[in-house]
Design an enzyme around this catalytic site. Structure first.
Site, PDB file in Angstrom:
ATOM      1  CE  LYS A  49      -0.553   0.019   5.048  1.00  0.00           C
ATOM      2  NZ  LYS A  49      -1.522   0.022   6.163  1.00  0.00           N
ATOM      3  CE1 TYR A 269      10.688  33.372   2.060  1.00  0.00           C
ATOM      4  CE2 TYR A 269      10.682  30.962   2.019  1.00  0.00           C
ATOM      5  CZ  TYR A 269      10.585  32.174   1.355  1.00  0.00           C
ATOM      6  OH  TYR A 269      10.393  32.194   0.000  1.00  0.00           O
TER       7      TYR A 269
END
Length: 389
Positions: A49, A269
């Site tokens: 999966k 930032y």
């Protein structure tokens, strides 16, 4: 076996994710052999999966099939449909079960739903009648996870009314452990007891309880089929202990630029990191758009030239900054490669830094990485371009 790597594509890539198919195969063999240690004929499936936990189900599936794996699990029906294209024969079980209206898709692609409640069972039995053919089914019993699976009440209905299975072939009875990585947790024994009680009342079908960590709980938990997922891809099934699995992924990113800054300058930032001394900063080509978590701000490192190098400042969408002040300048020029994941920082390690688990680290691996496959610990690589080795 292998397809030569596309060197041009690798040179263009900001980061390269290498996936060792040989290590995945060896991990599967080791888990299979652990189940067979008592001499019982136990089978070992593979859970593919989430695109084989980020490693590429279309490549991993056929490699494991070549190794001898005969049964596969996915979560969603579309994952099963995609996997069927490269695995035409073996059973593929869909863990999330039967969504309304998907019965024809399951039949067309020869997928087996994991039935999680009586409603799904009734719909799948009706499909067997509509298509006029017996259909394989898996019954999932909820023994304590309280997520998916037959409740105790629904399970008792099925025990009392076995005719509800008419037209279906019961391919497997399964359940899922709550805390298998906690070997001393009493819930493991409680779930084992509940599962055994149901199995005794529903004889004749193969049974499965153990996921990756469950395999290490011992033979009582093995039943007929093991269902490893995370451990196949190198995630430690025994937290707090030495990892018995081989490492599978290595992620390396290119340095794009280096610069010098003075003491007390900020980087990135928000000025979230400030230099305490004159420093050299390198910027590498990955970011949170590639699955490198934003909360790793000032909390992890990469490996370069034999050293652990701190990641500094905020993680940007496409860029990460690292402090290379203590790395020789010749080792950190633009174009040099930095190990982001690998032998010096495993997915389990990065998960600890990100305050998550290695499952999330692996399944978050970005699609912008150039993916290269190696097999059997060789240097031969194959490019992921819709082809399988």
């Amino acid at each position: 076996m292998s397809i030569p790597a596309d060197d041009e594509a690798a040179r263009r890539a900001g980061a390269i994710l290498s996936i060792d198919l040989g290590a995945i195969a060896a991990n599967w063999r080791g888990l299979r052999d652990a189940g067979r240690a008592t001499g019982r004929p136990i089978d070992c499936a593979a859970v593919l999966k989430a695109d084989a936990y980020g490693t590429g189900a279309a490549v991993v599936g056929p490699r494991l099939a070549a190794e001898g794996c005969r049964q596969f699990f996915v979560a969603h029906i579309d994952e099963g449909i995609a996997l069927r294209r490269v695995l035409p024969e073996p059973p593929i079980y869909v863990l999330n079960g039967l969504l309304p209206g998907t019965e024809g898709d399951f039949v067309a692609h020869r997928l087996v739903p994991v039935l999680n409640h009586l409603g799904q069972l009734n719909a799948w039995r009706a499909a067997a009648q509509r298509f006029n053919q017996p259909l394989d089914a898996v019954v999932h019993l909820d023994t304590g996870l309280h997520r998916l699976g037959f409740s105790a009440e629904d399970a008792q209905v099925l025990i009392n009314e076995r005719g509800r299975l008419r037209g279906l072939r019961l391919a497997l009875i399964m359940s899922h452990l709550v805390a298998s990585e906690e070997t001393s947790n009493p819930i493991n024994g409680e779930q084992l007891s509940r599962f055994r009680t149901f199995v005794r009342a529903m004889p004749g079908a193969p049974t499965s309880l153990a996921n990756s960590s469950g395999i290490f709980l011992g033979p009582d938990f093995h039943f007929d089929l093991l269902r490893p997922g995370a451990a196949l891809y190198g995630i430690n099934p025994l937290p707090g202990q030495a990892n018995p699995m081989l490492s599978v992924v290595t992620l390396r990113a290119h340095i794009l630029q280096t610069r010098r800054i003075d003491a007390f300058q900020t980087v990135g930032y928000g000025g979230a990191w400030r230099s305490a001394r004159p420093s050299r900063i390198a910027t590498i080509a990955l970011g949170y758009a590639d699955g490198y978590f934003r909360n790793l701000i000032n909390r992890t490192q990469v490996h370069l030239a034999g050293r652990n190098v701190p990641v500094i400042g905020r993680i940007s969408m496409d860029l990460v900054t690292i402090d290379v002040t203590d790395v020789p300048e010749a080792e950190c020029q633009p174009g040099a490669m930095v190990e982001v994941l690998g032998p010096h920082l495993t997915p389990d390690d990065l998960a600890d830094h990100a305050r998550t688990n290695a499952y999330e680290v692996m399944t978050a691996l970005g699609r912008r990485y150039h993916r290269a496959y190696v097999d059997g610990y060789a240097d031969a690589a194959v490019e992921e371009a819709g082809e399988t080795p």
